[in-house]
Structure formats: C-alpha cells, structure tokens
Scaffold this active site. Sequence first.
Site, PDB file in Angstrom:
ATOM      1  N   HIS A   1       4.464  17.001 -14.454  1.00  0.00           N
ATOM      2  CA  HIS A   1       3.148  16.590 -12.975  1.00  0.00           C
ATOM      3  C   HIS A   1       3.105  18.020 -13.161  1.00  0.00           C
ATOM      4  CE1 HIS A   1       4.284  12.825 -10.094  1.00  0.00           C
ATOM      5  NE2 HIS A   1       3.563  12.916 -10.939  1.00  0.00           N
TER       6      HIS A   1
ATOM      7  N   GLU B   1       3.869  21.541 -11.126  1.00  0.00           N
ATOM      8  CA  GLU B   1       5.134  21.304 -11.464  1.00  0.00           C
ATOM      9  C   GLU B   1       5.433  22.770 -12.037  1.00  0.00           C
ATOM     10  OE1 GLU B   1       6.875  17.859 -10.717  1.00  0.00           O
ATOM     11  OE2 GLU B   1       5.681  17.014  -9.242  1.00  0.00           O
TER      12      GLU B   1
ATOM     13  N   ARG C   1      -2.741  16.977 -10.455  1.00  0.00           N
ATOM     14  CA  ARG C   1      -1.206  16.687 -10.777  1.00  0.00           C
ATOM     15  C   ARG C   1      -1.707  15.805 -12.220  1.00  0.00           C
ATOM     16  NH1 ARG C   1       3.000  14.230  -7.065  1.00  0.00           N
ATOM     17  NH2 ARG C   1       3.075  11.303  -7.809  1.00  0.00           N
TER      18      ARG C   1
ATOM     19  N   HIS D   1      11.705  17.532 -12.119  1.00  0.00           N
ATOM     20  CA  HIS D   1       9.727  17.296 -10.916  1.00  0.00           C
ATOM     21  C   HIS D   1      10.198  18.832  -9.963  1.00  0.00           C
ATOM     22  CE1 HIS D   1       7.475  14.324 -11.308  1.00  0.00           C
ATOM     23  NE2 HIS D   1       9.130  13.265 -12.206  1.00  0.00           N
TER      24      HIS D   1
ATOM     25  N   GLU E   1      14.252  16.923  -7.740  1.00  0.00           N
ATOM     26  CA  GLU E   1      13.533  17.364  -7.512  1.00  0.00           C
ATOM     27  C   GLU E   1      13.860  19.293  -7.134  1.00  0.00           C
ATOM     28  OE1 GLU E   1      10.158  16.287  -7.099  1.00  0.00           O
ATOM     29  OE2 GLU E   1      10.544  14.385  -6.860  1.00  0.00           O
TER      30      GLU E   1
END
Length: 361
Positions: free
Chosen positions: A114, A117, A172, A243, A318
């Site tokens: 993405h 990020e 994104r 991510h 994440e």
Amino acid sequence: MIPPERFHQIEHFFTANDIQQQILIEDVDKAIENEKTPATYSEVLESASNGFFTKYQRINDIHNYLEKLAVENSAIASVLSIGKSYEGRDLKAIKISKESSNDKPIIWIDAGIHAREWISTATAVYIAKELIQNYNTDSDVKSLVDTFEWYILPSVNPDGYEYSHDYDRMWRKTRSESSSMWGCKGVDANRNFGFKWNQGGASNSPCSDIYAGPKAFSEPETKAISEFILARKNQVKLYIATHSYSQLWLTPWGWTSNLPDDYNDQYDLANVAVNALKSVHGTKYKIGSSTNLLYIATGGADDWAYGAAGIKYSYTPELRDTGRYGFILPASHIIPSGEETFAAIKAMTLVLKNDKLRDLL
C-alpha cells in the site's frame, strides 16, 4: 480532516451534541511536508550510519542504497529484480545469504504494497541493513544469514509509492489503468492475490480503495511475487508482508473468522515476535487473525502465502502507530520501528532455525 475555515463550526457541533473531541494532528499539510524533506547526498551514500533512516526516501534512493549495501558486502548480499511494476519500475529485492543452494530455507519479507504506508518500506530497508552490517559482529545474525536465504522487497508498489510522494500522500493502490468511465486508476494489491479472491472485504469498483482488480493477479506486482514464491515454495519458511498502521501481528485468515488448523503454532511464533519487539522500546502489539482483529479482507498476501503456497508461518505485521499519526508517521519513528521490528524478526527466525518453538513457550 477538517479545513481550517470550518474548524469552529465543527467544534460547535461537537460541543452542542456532547461529543468528545481530540485534535491528533494540528496541521496535516505541515506534517506531510516534514516527511518529504530530502536526504543530503552524503546521507544517501553513507550506509555505515543511520543517516539514511532519518528521512523517508524516494524509490531511486532506496534502490541505490540497496545496491551500495550489496556492493560493499558482496560475500553475503546481492540485488535482483523479480519483475517490473505497471509503469516499468524494477521490483528490486535484496538477497542476503552466505551461500545459496536449491534446498536452503528462505525468509521472505516485503513491504509497501500500500503506497501510503511509508514506514513499512523504511523498516524493511532497515532490517536488510541490520542483517548485513551485523554479520561479522553478532553471532546470532551470522548464524541466521548462514542458515537462511533472505529476500527483502522494500517496495511492492513503487509506482504508488512515488505517486504518494508527488501527488497524493494518502494514495493506497497501484497505478494501473482501468475501465472506469471516471478515469479511476489502480488496484488494491492486497486484494489481488489469487486465494479466495474477491469473496468479501473487497470491491468491484475501480474507484474504490479496496478494488480487487478485474481478476486475480491482474497486477504485474502481485503476479511477480506469486511466481517468485511459487518457484521456491518448498523452501520458504516465513512470509512477512509488512504494513502499517495499528500495532498488530496478523495471522491468516482474512477471508473468514474461522481459524486455520495451524493457528496455535502461528500464534506461538508471533508471540515470540511481539515479546521481542516490546523489549526494545516497550511498543505493544496484539496478535490475531486479520478477520477477528480488523475486518474481512479477501485476496490478501498472507492468506495466499498460507492457503495457496503452503507457507505455514505467514504474517502481516501492522507497524506503528495506533492512530495518533496513522499513515503520516513522523520520520523520527523510522529507526525505533526498524530496531524493534528487526528484534522481532530475529527472534522468530532464531526459533525457526533451532526448531525450538515448543521449548520457548
């Protein structure tokens, strides 16, 4: 986000309706501009220090940094392209290994699927740097580089990454063309993998941020990863798709709230990771399946790696933070994020190397 001219109107609305409010970022434009301060030429070239990690770098500088690391450490590192992006950029990965063989176990780490990020991309580069520069001084690192072949792809989506720097910080998706009458571009590459593709938590609309694409593996970026991994699937022991944000260590499944048969083992190894991570800066992560901690999302990389490629330990970390800055994480977090995430990866792979998961629990 609230435009300045409407702040008092929104504030009055919240107050009148007894809604609690908190300003997280006073000036989003300023926060974005602060992220974009370019590195000096000496910082880009100086791989012996952390200067490169004081700012978010552009894709060409990242690739040049990887090349320099490899040239300076050619006995254990080399750079390869696993394919091309939609706009023709190399999908450059760095391979770190003392020796290669057809049966050597593989660790795969990717990031930046993405575009917005940025911390994931910076952290992946930091992990590569730590493996290479500590090889001769850290016996654990040496054993990990001697035991495994490491492949680290810092930017799965270089087109989107560059677009997020130049035009839209919150972009994104990839940058592929679509059939949209509105001219909408791009596919959510983490909805484009060919396992349970487009069966929930994804969209058929090319204008959606979670557009699954016209078909599974429609994007050259996801197709390149799948072909690279499938050619080596019996060797890959750990698949990490990095991510941000939320501070979660996610496991399969993303397509159902049911847990996979290997969930207990997946959880236990993730627990090793988050405990090691927390020991560095005190950062706390939660562990669980994507669906149960977040939401249903089909066509994701970790589900595909586990469900299609058969890689038992497939995860989506994440990274920082939990929402204070979100995607616009200040560059001052790059080095701490790199340090703690490297500690997590190091701890996991030492367990895999020694095959002592049960002994550590």
